[in-house]
Design a protein around this motif. Sequence first.
Motif, mmCIF file in Angstrom:
data_model
loop_
_atom_site.group_PDB
_atom_site.id
_atom_site.type_symbol
_atom_site.label_atom_id
_atom_site.label_comp_id
_atom_site.label_asym_id
_atom_site.label_seq_id
_atom_site.Cartn_x
_atom_site.Cartn_y
_atom_site.Cartn_z
ATOM 1 N N ARG A 14 0.714 -1.109 -0.074
ATOM 2 C CA ARG A 14 0.057 -0.087 0.007
ATOM 3 C C ARG A 14 0.736 1.293 -0.055
ATOM 4 O O ARG A 14 2.041 1.275 0.551
ATOM 5 N N PHE A 15 0.476 2.147 -0.553
ATOM 6 C CA PHE A 15 1.014 3.754 -0.393
ATOM 7 C C PHE A 15 0.227 4.508 0.207
ATOM 8 O O PHE A 15 -1.006 4.150 0.577
ATOM 9 N N PHE A 16 0.404 5.592 0.602
ATOM 10 C CA PHE A 16 -0.212 6.409 1.450
ATOM 11 C C PHE A 16 -1.573 6.916 1.109
ATOM 12 O O PHE A 16 -2.511 6.977 2.025
ATOM 13 N N GLU A 17 -1.710 6.875 -0.130
ATOM 14 C CA GLU A 17 -3.127 7.547 -0.709
ATOM 15 C C GLU A 17 -4.066 6.080 -0.416
ATOM 16 O O GLU A 17 -5.258 6.247 -0.617
ATOM 17 N N ASN A 124 6.011 17.874 1.667
ATOM 18 C CA ASN A 124 6.434 17.751 0.328
ATOM 19 C C ASN A 124 5.698 17.151 -0.847
ATOM 20 O O ASN A 124 5.834 16.988 -1.916
ATOM 21 N N GLY A 125 4.309 16.494 -0.341
ATOM 22 C CA GLY A 125 3.532 15.900 -0.979
ATOM 23 C C GLY A 125 4.208 14.403 -1.524
ATOM 24 O O GLY A 125 3.208 13.935 -2.649
ATOM 25 N N ASP A 157 0.979 7.555 -6.222
ATOM 26 C CA ASP A 157 0.444 8.497 -7.111
ATOM 27 C C ASP A 157 0.616 10.088 -6.524
ATOM 28 O O ASP A 157 -0.262 10.381 -5.469
ATOM 29 N N LEU A 158 1.393 10.810 -6.968
ATOM 30 C CA LEU A 158 2.039 12.010 -6.460
ATOM 31 C C LEU A 158 0.697 13.124 -6.436
ATOM 32 O O LEU A 158 0.644 14.190 -5.978
ATOM 33 N N ASP A 159 0.042 12.741 -7.682
ATOM 34 C CA ASP A 159 -1.185 13.606 -7.833
ATOM 35 C C ASP A 159 -2.714 13.318 -7.022
ATOM 36 O O ASP A 159 -3.509 13.850 -7.139
ATOM 37 N N ALA A 160 -2.408 12.182 -6.249
ATOM 38 C CA ALA A 160 -3.620 11.792 -5.302
ATOM 39 C C ALA A 160 -3.958 12.944 -4.293
ATOM 40 O O ALA A 160 -2.912 13.472 -3.702
#
Length: 350
Positions: A14-17, A124-125, A157-160
Amino acid sequence: MGGGAKQGKTNAGRFFEDYKLGEVIRHAVPRTVAEGERALYHALYPARHALHSSDVFAGDCGLEGSPLDDLITFHVVFGKTVPDISLNAVANLGYALGRWLKPVYPGDTLSSESEVIGLKQNSNGKSGVVYVRTTGRDQTGEPVLQYVRWVMVRKGDLDAPAPETTVPELAEVVAPEDLVIPEGLTFADYDFTAAGEPHRWGDYAKGEVIDHVDGSTIEEAEHMLATRLWQNTAKVHFDATFREDGKRLIYGGHVISLARALSFNGLANAQMLVAINGGAHANPCFAGDTVRAWTEVLDTAPLTEDIGALRLRLVAVKGGESLAGDLKGDDGKYLPHVLLDLDYWALIPR
């Protein structure tokens, strides 16, 4: 047949989003622990506390036999959570409100589940902090351990969009009345000679600092064996290409166990861990680092006629001397040589 690699069946983690506030995650692969766990633990760390070493000693203290080391329980329960919580972690940041609720014996089967109780995206996103409350249970469904931890996880996904920030309010200390004494435990006929030191609860004073003297240099092979033993699959511990510096990060729990084992020299009678009030992995640790430790007595609490509790601050540092000194610089950040700052309660004879 043939062709390129197929996607969809493997777990990329899993990633943060991917985390949702209030979500409960039941972790895979329950594990039956046996005497081999104890032998390997004692091979990895200089652990010598008598209650976790001798059935006879533990029986004289009212238990059915020698329970597995409290940190074996922690590592196994923690390891179950890694594929769902910290596979893509940048770092495990801290602990709070941990309580051992029931001793674990050879033959018990442990499983874990975690509830997401907080989320905070970093400025930092590119990553965020996930807060979880993890509960470990035995084969009867009874809880044996519960704790809160927070971990920094990469975004896939940095745009999430960032979730609404929720940081849980956590008490600074587990109250003495909430500490769980194992059923039957008594130190009325405690054998101080067999335990290794004469010091009892009343011999320790608030503010006292104990230098544990000894040091232990971490080898690459032993930390790899440890993470495999605990089935900890976090990439930072296994994959040297995952970090820009090309190094495998030492599992923070490995440092905890090493420091706890070193603390035997001066705290041999602090037999059982019963709570973690808070903790921080202050700086990364790598193979070749020499770990030393010291402890500050933060508080004392009488629990029964023959059992007391010590609230202890265990600090692990790398290199140099282990004597207590400044932990943080003027900027409020931990100094580079500090590895671990752990606040816990332990049971000791009165």
